[in-house]
Write a protein that holds these residues in place. Structure first.
Motif, short mmCIF file in Angstrom:
data_model
loop_
_atom_site.label_atom_id
_atom_site.label_comp_id
_atom_site.label_asym_id
_atom_site.label_seq_id
_atom_site.Cartn_x
_atom_site.Cartn_y
_atom_site.Cartn_z
N GLU A 184 0.83 -1.21 0.00
CA GLU A 184 0.00 0.00 0.00
C GLU A 184 0.86 1.26 0.00
O GLU A 184 0.53 2.25 -0.65
CB GLU A 184 -0.93 -0.02 1.21
CG GLU A 184 -2.02 -1.09 1.13
CD GLU A 184 -2.76 -1.30 2.44
OE1 GLU A 184 -2.32 -0.72 3.47
OE2 GLU A 184 -3.76 -2.04 2.44
N THR A 185 1.99 1.20 0.71
CA THR A 185 2.90 2.35 0.74
C THR A 185 3.53 2.58 -0.62
O THR A 185 3.70 3.73 -1.07
CB THR A 185 4.01 2.13 1.80
OG1 THR A 185 3.40 1.92 3.07
CG2 THR A 185 4.95 3.32 1.88
N ILE A 186 3.91 1.49 -1.31
CA ILE A 186 4.50 1.61 -2.65
C ILE A 186 3.56 2.35 -3.59
O ILE A 186 3.98 3.19 -4.40
CB ILE A 186 4.82 0.20 -3.20
CG1 ILE A 186 6.02 -0.39 -2.44
CG2 ILE A 186 5.12 0.25 -4.70
CD1 ILE A 186 6.23 -1.87 -2.68
N ILE A 187 2.27 2.08 -3.48
CA ILE A 187 1.28 2.68 -4.37
C ILE A 187 0.97 4.12 -3.98
O ILE A 187 0.79 5.00 -4.84
CB ILE A 187 -0.02 1.85 -4.37
CG1 ILE A 187 0.24 0.49 -5.04
CG2 ILE A 187 -1.16 2.57 -5.08
CD1 ILE A 187 -0.92 -0.49 -4.92
N THR A 188 0.93 4.41 -2.69
CA THR A 188 0.41 5.71 -2.24
C THR A 188 1.45 6.75 -1.86
O THR A 188 1.12 7.90 -1.65
CB THR A 188 -0.52 5.51 -1.02
OG1 THR A 188 0.24 4.93 0.06
CG2 THR A 188 -1.70 4.62 -1.36
N ASP A 189 2.71 6.36 -1.77
CA ASP A 189 3.72 7.32 -1.30
C ASP A 189 4.94 7.29 -2.21
O ASP A 189 5.82 6.44 -2.08
CB ASP A 189 4.13 6.99 0.14
CG ASP A 189 4.91 8.13 0.80
OD1 ASP A 189 5.59 8.87 0.07
OD2 ASP A 189 4.82 8.26 2.03
N VAL A 190 4.99 8.24 -3.14
CA VAL A 190 6.05 8.26 -4.14
C VAL A 190 7.42 8.49 -3.51
O VAL A 190 8.43 7.98 -4.00
CB VAL A 190 5.76 9.33 -5.22
CG1 VAL A 190 5.88 10.74 -4.65
CG2 VAL A 190 6.67 9.13 -6.43
N GLN A 191 7.49 9.22 -2.42
CA GLN A 191 8.78 9.50 -1.79
C GLN A 191 9.39 8.27 -1.13
O GLN A 191 10.61 8.16 -1.01
CB GLN A 191 8.62 10.62 -0.76
CG GLN A 191 8.31 11.98 -1.38
CD GLN A 191 8.18 13.07 -0.33
OE1 GLN A 191 8.06 12.79 0.87
NE2 GLN A 191 8.21 14.31 -0.77
N LYS A 192 8.55 7.34 -0.70
CA LYS A 192 9.04 6.14 -0.04
C LYS A 192 9.07 4.93 -0.97
O LYS A 192 9.37 3.82 -0.52
CB LYS A 192 8.16 5.81 1.17
CG LYS A 192 8.26 6.84 2.30
CD LYS A 192 7.43 6.39 3.49
CE LYS A 192 7.58 7.36 4.66
NZ LYS A 192 6.80 6.92 5.84
N LYS A 193 8.78 5.15 -2.25
CA LYS A 193 8.59 4.05 -3.18
C LYS A 193 9.77 3.08 -3.22
O LYS A 193 9.60 1.87 -3.07
CB LYS A 193 8.32 4.60 -4.58
CG LYS A 193 8.11 3.52 -5.64
CD LYS A 193 7.79 4.14 -6.99
CE LYS A 193 8.97 4.92 -7.54
NZ LYS A 193 8.71 5.42 -8.91
#
Length: 348
Positions: A184-193
């Motif tokens: 979910e983080t990969i999809i929603t947070d470009v800075q943490k991708k």
């Protein structure tokens, strides 16, 4: 190297690379925990699929000191091997005395002595991030809701610890929850991708090692029986269906609620996605090697985005995406943009 490491850490990296080249799955710097208490550290954890029916687990103790106390380390590493139920143990020491090798043989301990260490130090580090570099990346990120105020290095350490004594349904199911958060983080947070993707790769490698260890005991069951066994294990955990049924009977008697109240919360059809996939014979044969591949790309210096992976690795990720009901197209999108908008920033 971007971040300087100590001589001891460098030796651990060189030994990790050595065992990786021998074909082992290797994890470095694992905390052995008991009920949230840190007991000791395991310098290297080695895992090998030695045959269809057997797996080999080895703990490695590494000492790069002027006074390595080799005899003491041999006793210590043996005690830990027995405590963890491992198959072998290794001591890597700068000590060259022949008596150390003799003492190691007496106590069924492989000793990599100073001569071996000297030759190993001539080798350079391969195309990998060190454990320190990888951990520093993770430590920059934190979960605020799903894992309240825990940085990712803590979550990574927790997953590594499971490799020592939770190669079972309990460890697998708890790591699934972590993987969903990372997807979910990969999809929603470009800075943490990138950091989230590397972290997801290593969690997948841990999940595959856990699944490989589970599968060794049901290898020769027919596919439908393997499927049933895996579905029950994933659904009911280490207790199994019978064990959970006993707990439900007690809960029903104490609460006065119906069995359906408890059964409905346990009987998840989603687990069938995983059990059907991992019960296939062709999948069973490849799980160990795929675990090594995901570990390799997690630590690779040049980042590999999910959409650039080979078809097999994409397929494995897709199975987990389907289990979490996450859209594959959205996950494998190179830009990670949703409906023309930039993703939301870290609100997990």
């Amino acid at each position: 190297m971007e971040n300087k490491i100590s001589k001891g850490e460098l030796l651990e990296e060189l030994l990790r690379n050595y065992f990786l080249n021998l074909g082992y799955f290797v994890s470095r710097g694992i905390k052995y925990r008991y009920e949230n208490n840190d007991i000791t550290d395991v310098d290297l954890f080695l895992y090998d699929r030695s045959s269809t029916l057997s797996r080999e687990r080895i703990n490695v103790d590494i000492k790069n000191k002027k006074t390595p106390q080799a005899f003491e380390r041999i006793l210590w590493v043996n005690g830990l091997k027995k405590l963890l139920g491992f198959d072998k143990c290794i001591v890597a020491t700068t000590d060259n005395k022949p008596i150390v090798q003799k003492f190691g043989l007496l106590h069924e301990t492989i000793v990599l002595d100073g001569n071996f260490i000297s030759k190993l130090k001539n080798n350079g580090l391969i195309d990998r991030l060190t454990e320190e570099e990888f951990s520093i990346r993770l430590a920059k990120n934190k979960s605020y809701k799903k894992f309240p105020n825990k940085d990712w290095r803590f979550l990574y350490e927790n997953s590594k610890s499971k490799l020592l004594n939770e190669l079972d349904y309990s460890g697998f199911n708890s790591n699934l929850f972590m993987l969903q958060y990372l997807f979910e983080t990969i999809i929603t947070d470009v800075q943490k991708k990138e950091d989230a993707t590397r972290f997801a790769y290593i969690i997948i490698s841990h999940l595959l090692i856990m699944m490989d260890f589970i599968l060794k005991d049901i290898t020769f069951l027919e596919t439908n029986k393997k499927n049933e066994h895996l579905r029950d294990g994933l659904n009911y955990g280490n207790l199994g269906k019978d064990g959970v049924d006993e707990i439900i009977n007690i809960a029903v008697a104490l609460s006065g609620k119906s069995r359906n109240y408890y059964n409905d919360s346990l009987n998840s059809s989603q687990y069938a996605i995983l059990s059907e996939f991992f019960s296939k014979n062709e999948i069973l044969k490849g799980v160990f090697n795929w675990a090594k591949s995901f570990e390799q790309i997690a630590f690779k210096i040049d980042f590999i985005a999910p959409n650039n992976l080979d078809s097999i690795m994409k397929a494995i990720i897709s199975v987990f995406l389907d289990y979490f009901s996450i859209d594959r197209t959205q996950f494998f999108s190179p830009s990670y943009q949703v409906q023309g908008k930039l993703p939301l920033q870290d609100k997990d």
